[in-house]
Design an enzyme around this catalytic site. Structure first.
Site, mmCIF file in Angstrom:
data_model
loop_
_atom_site.group_PDB
_atom_site.id
_atom_site.type_symbol
_atom_site.label_atom_id
_atom_site.label_comp_id
_atom_site.label_asym_id
_atom_site.label_seq_id
_atom_site.Cartn_x
_atom_site.Cartn_y
_atom_site.Cartn_z
ATOM 1 N N HIS A 1 0.849 -1.182 0.000
ATOM 2 C CA HIS A 1 0.000 0.000 0.000
ATOM 3 C C HIS A 1 0.884 1.230 0.000
ATOM 4 C CE1 HIS A 1 -3.533 2.426 0.755
ATOM 5 N NE2 HIS A 1 -2.744 3.171 1.504
ATOM 6 N N ASP B 1 -14.913 3.266 7.792
ATOM 7 C CA ASP B 1 -13.809 4.080 7.271
ATOM 8 C C ASP B 1 -14.246 4.871 6.045
ATOM 9 O OD1 ASP B 1 -10.996 4.967 7.029
ATOM 10 O OD2 ASP B 1 -11.240 3.965 5.098
ATOM 11 N N ARG C 1 -13.761 13.369 6.800
ATOM 12 C CA ARG C 1 -12.438 13.968 7.059
ATOM 13 C C ARG C 1 -11.994 14.815 5.878
ATOM 14 N NH1 ARG C 1 -8.931 9.121 7.687
ATOM 15 N NH2 ARG C 1 -7.257 10.613 7.944
ATOM 16 N N SER D 1 -7.158 4.171 9.294
ATOM 17 C CA SER D 1 -7.936 4.116 8.050
ATOM 18 C C SER D 1 -7.288 3.132 7.074
ATOM 19 C CB SER D 1 -7.983 5.525 7.444
ATOM 20 O OG SER D 1 -8.428 5.502 6.126
ATOM 21 N N LYS E 1 -8.478 -1.261 6.364
ATOM 22 C CA LYS E 1 -8.812 -1.833 5.052
ATOM 23 C C LYS E 1 -7.861 -2.976 4.693
ATOM 24 C CE LYS E 1 -8.841 2.405 3.599
ATOM 25 N NZ LYS E 1 -8.985 3.745 3.087
HETATM 26 N N1 URA Z 1 -5.509 6.863 2.617
HETATM 27 C C1 URA Z 1 -6.489 6.286 3.341
HETATM 28 O O1 URA Z 1 -7.030 5.252 2.957
HETATM 29 N N2 URA Z 1 -6.866 6.852 4.509
HETATM 30 C C2 URA Z 1 -6.309 7.980 4.981
HETATM 31 O O2 URA Z 1 -6.678 8.448 6.023
HETATM 32 C C3 URA Z 1 -5.286 8.602 4.202
HETATM 33 C C4 URA Z 1 -4.902 8.006 3.034
#
Ligand code: URA
Length: 427
Positions: free
Chosen positions: A84, A165, A172, A187, A191
């Site tokens: 990621h 999320d 956010r 966050s 995932k």
């Molecule tokens: N990417 C995400 O999935 N969440 C965040 O808070 C920032 C970047």
């Protein structure tokens, strides 16, 4: 014990620690619509200012995972590993990396997102390939991962993956509360843990084009994510990598697909190849495989997996990629050495040209973006093409040029070499 939103907000506002019960309640009640958006936004702002302890962040992450279902790929015949990136400009690494690591023998379940603001999104890039679809069912994902000729899937997360999320991130984004280390860490990791990968490599970007501008901030975020991953049984390592200047020579959707295919064909820009191989080596090691990804890239096996992966999602790997209707060239204004090509400036310009979106749900232009004809460290002469801007909407050229006004630095001489790409490793 019963809870209410205002007392949870007050606890954090006043610098207190949230109890496990408060966290479980507020995330669950938010998911079910009992805690209102304005209350969750206020709590996000309190968290941004007050922070969260390691215990709070771990519990918050678990609550986000628990808001949906968790995928399980433990029955696959090959080890799962994913990567990621926290988001950058020209960051197309997932495109060559996923098929490369699959060709090395791992299964790569890569749930990706769309771009927002100046950072591009992997799904937007792949959607520029005629026919390619981002939506893949979980049974089909499993088939693709188990197929030794494919082994990788890059697709959108289903609605049931950490839904809290998804809702919180949208809040956010419009309340100035993205830049909180515990909120970003929970966050991303909620995932990735819910996705069911056994191992994970995090590419934490540092610099002008990244969320975190300093190595210290990026190290803190990386450490928080590595701890969350390990606590949840996911073998996690993080690399801190430079994002002061865009990766490669393109920023845009189809433009970045074309560059990724060049890498898979054995060419491509040196920085993209270096980062792809560095991340691939980490992932292959985590998967317990003993193979050098450089060999797999060089002999065309990674390209075979790319083609199979694109076809399995309806795409035609041989189709011509979309091209923007209009181009404009930006030329060097002096002779010397290009010492700076600012990632944020290039990212905002590509976005204004139509490669990105300002609001969720907007369409992006497949052909829009920026080609870079010189990289920091290159000698340039007055009048030579530095950038080509691509768009379907020529009114955008002026806005893009404004974003680029301070992005290019040419000095008469430079004694410094371009900086290192990999700035640190955690885990
Ligand atoms: N990417 C995400 O999935 N969440 C965040 O808070 C920032 C970047």
């Amino acid at each position: 014990m019963s809870h209410d939103a205002v007392s949870v907000i007050r606890t954090k506002r006043d610098g207190g620690e949230l109890s496990d019960g408060q966290i479980d309640w507020v995330v669950d009640a938010f998911t079910r619509g009992i805690v209102a958006d304005e209350q969750m936004s206020a709590l996000a702002m309190a968290i941004l200012w007050r922070g969260m302890t390691r215990r709070e962040t771990a519990r918050w992450t678990a609550a986000m995972i628990g808001s949906g279902s968790r995928m399980d790929f433990t029955d696959l015949p090959r080890p799962t590993v994913d990567k990621h990136s926290t988001g950058g400009v020209g960051d197309k690494i997932t495109l060559p990396l996923a098929p490369l690591v699959a060709a090395c023998g791992a299964a790569v379940p890569q749930l990706s997102g769309r771009g927002l603001g100046h950072t591009g999104g992997t799904l937007d890039k792949l959607e520029s390939i005629p026919g390619w679809r981002a939506d893949v069912t979980v049974p089909r994902m499993r088939e693709m991962l188990a197929d030794p000729a494919i082994g990788a899937v890059i697709c959108a997360a289903g609605a049931d993956l950490a839904p809290a999320d998804k809702r919180l991130y949208a809040l956010r984004d419009v309340t100035g509360t993205v830049e909180s280390i515990p909120l970003i860490a929970s966050s991303i990791m909620s995932k990735k843990i819910a996705e069911g990968t056994a191992a994970l490599v995090l590419d934490v970007k540092v610099g002008s084009g990244a969320f975190l501008k300093t190595v210290e901030g990026a190290r803190e975020l990386a450490t928080a994510m590595v701890e969350l991953g390990r606590d949840a049984g996911v073998d996690t390592v993080a690399l801190l990598t430079a994002m002061d200047t865009p990766l490669g020579r393109t920023a845009g959707n189809a433009l970045e697909v074309a560059e990724s295919v060049e890498v898979l064909a054995g060419g491509g820009p040196a920085d993209v190849v270096e980062l792809t191989l560095t991340l691939a080596r980490e992932m292959v090691a985590q998967a317990g495989l003993h193979i050098d990804p450089a060999d797999v890239l060089a002999d065309g096996r990674a390209m075979d997996h790319w083609r199979a992966m694109i076809q399995a999602q309806g795409g035609d790997p041989d189709a011509a990629l979309p091209v923007a209707k209009h181009t404009e060239v930006v030329r060097a204004e002096s002779t010397g050495v290009l010492t700076g090509l600012d990632a944020m400036g290039v990212g905002i310009a590509a976005w204004r040209l139509g490669a990105g979106r300002a609001r969720q749900g907007e369409q992006v232009q497949a052909g829009a973006g920026i080609e870079m004809h010189a990289k920091p460290g290159d000698a340039v002469v007055t009048g030579q093409p530095l950038l080509t801007l691509h768009t379907d909407t020529p009114d955008a050229f002026g806005h893009a040029a404004a974003a680029l006004a301070d992005a290019v630095t040419i000095e008469s001489a430079s004694d410094g070499k371009p900086g290192e790409l990999v700035l640190g490793r955690i885990g």
